[in-house]
Design a protein around this motif. Sequence first.
Motif, PDB file in Angstrom:
ATOM      1  N   TRP A 154       0.820  -1.224   0.000  1.00 19.60           N
ATOM      2  CA  TRP A 154       0.000   0.000   0.000  1.00 19.60           C
ATOM      3  C   TRP A 154       0.843   1.257   0.000  1.00 19.60           C
ATOM      4  CZ3 TRP A 154       0.624  -3.619   3.710  1.00 19.60           C
ATOM      5  CH2 TRP A 154       1.016  -3.250   4.993  1.00 19.60           C
TER       6      TRP A 154
ATOM      7  N   HIS B  21      -2.927  -5.433   1.707  1.00 26.13           N
ATOM      8  CA  HIS B  21      -4.372  -5.496   1.989  1.00 26.13           C
ATOM      9  C   HIS B  21      -5.052  -5.969   0.695  1.00 26.13           C
ATOM     10  CE1 HIS B  21      -2.933  -2.151   4.545  1.00 26.13           C
ATOM     11  NE2 HIS B  21      -3.942  -2.383   5.356  1.00 26.13           N
TER      12      HIS B  21
ATOM     13  N   TRP C 154       2.619 -11.211   5.359  1.00 28.62           N
ATOM     14  CA  TRP C 154       1.214 -11.270   5.796  1.00 28.62           C
ATOM     15  C   TRP C 154       0.325 -10.564   4.800  1.00 28.62           C
ATOM     16  CZ3 TRP C 154      -0.516  -6.274   6.857  1.00 28.62           C
ATOM     17  CH2 TRP C 154       0.356  -5.361   7.474  1.00 28.62           C
TER      18      TRP C 154
ATOM     19  N   THR D 114      -3.905  -8.964   4.686  1.00 25.96           N
ATOM     20  CA  THR D 114      -4.925  -8.425   5.587  1.00 25.96           C
ATOM     21  C   THR D 114      -6.069  -7.908   4.739  1.00 25.96           C
ATOM     22  OG1 THR D 114      -5.320  -6.839   7.394  1.00 25.96           O
ATOM     23  CG2 THR D 114      -3.843  -6.119   5.649  1.00 25.96           C
TER      24      THR D 114
ATOM     25  N   PHE E  91     -11.679  -0.444   6.393  1.00 31.35           N
ATOM     26  CA  PHE E  91     -11.759   0.908   6.992  1.00 31.35           C
ATOM     27  C   PHE E  91     -11.911   2.038   5.983  1.00 31.35           C
ATOM     28  CE2 PHE E  91      -7.238   1.035   6.007  1.00 31.35           C
ATOM     29  CZ  PHE E  91      -6.791  -0.253   6.302  1.00 31.35           C
TER      30      PHE E  91
ATOM     31  N   TRP F 178      -5.697  -5.252  11.599  1.00 33.97           N
ATOM     32  CA  TRP F 178      -5.567  -3.931  12.219  1.00 33.97           C
ATOM     33  C   TRP F 178      -6.979  -3.343  12.231  1.00 33.97           C
ATOM     34  CZ3 TRP F 178      -5.887   1.046   9.498  1.00 33.97           C
ATOM     35  CH2 TRP F 178      -5.883   2.101  10.409  1.00 33.97           C
TER      36      TRP F 178
ATOM     37  N   GLU G  19      -2.966  -6.068  15.448  1.00 33.35           N
ATOM     38  CA  GLU G  19      -2.027  -4.936  15.435  1.00 33.35           C
ATOM     39  C   GLU G  19      -2.588  -3.784  16.263  1.00 33.35           C
ATOM     40  OE1 GLU G  19      -0.343  -3.892  11.589  1.00 33.35           O
ATOM     41  OE2 GLU G  19      -0.238  -1.785  12.202  1.00 33.35           O
TER      42      GLU G  19
ATOM     43  N   LYS H  39      -3.170  -0.146  18.055  1.00 29.31           N
ATOM     44  CA  LYS H  39      -2.988   1.280  17.759  1.00 29.31           C
ATOM     45  C   LYS H  39      -3.989   2.033  18.635  1.00 29.31           C
ATOM     46  CE  LYS H  39      -2.936   4.578  13.938  1.00 29.31           C
ATOM     47  NZ  LYS H  39      -3.087   4.803  12.488  1.00 29.31           N
TER      48      LYS H  39
ATOM     49  N   GLU I 123       3.911  -1.944  15.957  1.00 29.25           N
ATOM     50  CA  GLU I 123       4.432  -0.906  15.055  1.00 29.25           C
ATOM     51  C   GLU I 123       5.003   0.259  15.862  1.00 29.25           C
ATOM     52  OE1 GLU I 123       1.970  -0.046  11.661  1.00 29.25           O
ATOM     53  OE2 GLU I 123       2.410   2.094  11.824  1.00 29.25           O
TER      54      GLU I 123
ATOM     55  N   HIS J 118       2.815   3.470  16.180  1.00 27.41           N
ATOM     56  CA  HIS J 118       1.634   3.202  17.016  1.00 27.41           C
ATOM     57  C   HIS J 118       2.030   3.214  18.491  1.00 27.41           C
ATOM     58  CE1 HIS J 118      -0.588   0.825  13.584  1.00 27.41           C
ATOM     59  NE2 HIS J 118      -0.271   2.059  13.245  1.00 27.41           N
TER      60      HIS J 118
ATOM     61  N   ASP K 237       5.858  -4.146  12.513  1.00 26.91           N
ATOM     62  CA  ASP K 237       5.757  -3.159  11.443  1.00 26.91           C
ATOM     63  C   ASP K 237       6.832  -2.118  11.721  1.00 26.91           C
ATOM     64  OD1 ASP K 237       3.807  -4.346   9.999  1.00 26.91           O
ATOM     65  OD2 ASP K 237       2.343  -2.718  10.173  1.00 26.91           O
TER      66      ASP K 237
ATOM     67  N   ASP L 211       0.347   9.855  13.197  1.00 27.08           N
ATOM     68  CA  ASP L 211       0.872   8.603  12.652  1.00 27.08           C
ATOM     69  C   ASP L 211       1.389   8.921  11.251  1.00 27.08           C
ATOM     70  OD1 ASP L 211       1.446   5.971  12.296  1.00 27.08           O
ATOM     71  OD2 ASP L 211      -0.592   5.389  11.758  1.00 27.08           O
TER      72      ASP L 211
ATOM     73  N   ASP M 176       5.933  -0.565   7.115  1.00 27.09           N
ATOM     74  CA  ASP M 176       4.675   0.184   7.052  1.00 27.09           C
ATOM     75  C   ASP M 176       5.065   1.664   7.061  1.00 27.09           C
ATOM     76  OD1 ASP M 176       2.095   0.937   7.045  1.00 27.09           O
ATOM     77  OD2 ASP M 176       1.470  -0.240   8.778  1.00 27.09           O
TER      78      ASP M 176
HETATM   79  C1  XUL Z   1      -2.278   1.758  10.029  1.00 24.71           C
HETATM   80  C2  XUL Z   1      -1.503   0.528   9.890  1.00 24.71           C
HETATM   81  C3  XUL Z   1      -1.965  -0.433   8.850  1.00 24.71           C
HETATM   82  C4  XUL Z   1      -1.831  -1.860   9.228  1.00 24.71           C
HETATM   83  C5  XUL Z   1      -2.446  -2.813   8.243  1.00 24.71           C
HETATM   84  O1  XUL Z   1      -1.766   2.654  10.938  1.00 24.71           O
HETATM   85  O2  XUL Z   1      -0.520   0.326  10.556  1.00 24.71           O
HETATM   86  O3  XUL Z   1      -1.269  -0.155   7.682  1.00 24.71           O
HETATM   87  O4  XUL Z   1      -0.500  -2.221   9.373  1.00 24.71           O
HETATM   88  O5  XUL Z   1      -3.781  -2.548   8.008  1.00 24.71           O
END
Ligand code: XUL
Length: 446
Positions: free
Chosen positions: A49, A101, A139, A141, A145, A188, A232, A234, A268, A271, A296, A307, A340
């Motif tokens: 992404w 994703h 991974w 996912t 969202f 996440w 994950e 956050k 992460e 996060h 991450d 973030d 990430d």
């Molecule tokens: C968002 C985030 C996402 C997840 C995967 O802050 O960390 O990218 O890692 O959905």
Amino acid sequence: MAYWQVNKIKYIGPHQSLKSDLGFQYYNPEEIIGGKKMKDWLRFSVAYWHTFDQRLVDPFGDGTAIRPYDKYSDPMDQALAKVDAAFEFYDKLGVNYFSFHDRDLAPEGDTLRETNQNLDKIVDKIVEYQKTTGMKVLWNTSNLFNNPRFVAGAATSPYADIFAYSAAQLKHSLEIGKRVGAENYVFWGGREGYESLWNTDMKREQEHAARFFQMAKEYAKEIGFQAQMLLEPKPKEPTTHQYDFDAATTIAFMKEYNLDQDFKLNLEGNHANLAGHSYQHEIRVARTAGLLGSLDANQGDKLIGWDIDEYPSNLYETVAAMYEVVQEGQIGPHGGLNFDAKPRRSSFEPNDLFYGHIVGMDSFAAGLRVALKMKADHVLEDIINERYNSYNSGIGAQIEAGTVNFTDLEKYSLDKTQAQLRAATHSDHLEQIKDTINHYIIETLN
Ligand code: XUL
Ligand code: CO
């Protein structure tokens, strides 16, 4: 046709000046260090992404990114071209893993049926590439969202049709995970939280989330998808409060709903900072619970506080994170370091994606080198053993063995003088410890 105007990135060793050519200074993938190849310690993964989809927008400005597949205006043509560009990128960067994703890969149709058809076409192409390149998926996912239907969450949406749709979307994402052989599957909770408690039934929402995870686990088992499931944490963004606030909160949730046998954590850096913690703290909390799954890799900017997903470059933080990994012996049973992370909006050229990954990979490779050297020299182990020494015998050993109670401890303490108690404590010499860590960073990387 080459999408990226660079040669394969090679290890060139520590370099003093700004490099004219691209190369790794600390990441030497085949080098054996601490009993393993560097690439096996680190298991770097490219995030689809941020790397291939991200246009470098911020809340005040449009995207600035220039990407080599921009010329394809049809979304499916562009999605297919991105796969070619992605596999060329992995090869040139020298990574073995990527993460994605469902919605990163292909555009949505009007119905889930159409959306799945688009996605399957792209996944077919990815699977073909995997056969010839050996590229693995750290991974995958599901993006539950972005679309407006997830305005109030997915599994925690107050609207049952949205829960049902989310489950259906996730079902297909698990099937894709199996097809690409993903080693982990990440959840996440993008909008699994609340804006306001005044209109929220928190208990009901959390029970729904738990049921969602249970069903995901059951379906993965049903189809023989053996990936390690990961949550994950956050604390906020996009919602005001996210249920998976941090490692400790998420572990409590996992234990309450009996998910801790089948799920672990994906942690992460940015996060952790949003939750008021260091990355090292989050990793330590997960390790202590036996629930470290994967990482991450990114960093925040202490002056901004959002973030912002910067590529990791802070050596002190990567040393601390890799210190935890070295103590653990691995990142997690199937874990890796997934970037990430994205370039700054002002770093908009295609090659900036290489520079970003290089600084990230070098920073963690440097962290690994320093952490292994500190472990080999028992720098912190000796200090920690000494610090808890009083529990190895006498009253300390009895406390740990559970053979004394409050009455015994009162008897033991009642006549101890202030001076005796003061003498039972020792200075931590924390400043000396920090100077030693600096010394290890400088010496190891020279
Ligand atoms: C968002 C985030 C996402 C997840 C995967 O802050 O960390 O990218 O890692 O959905
Ligand atoms: Co992440």
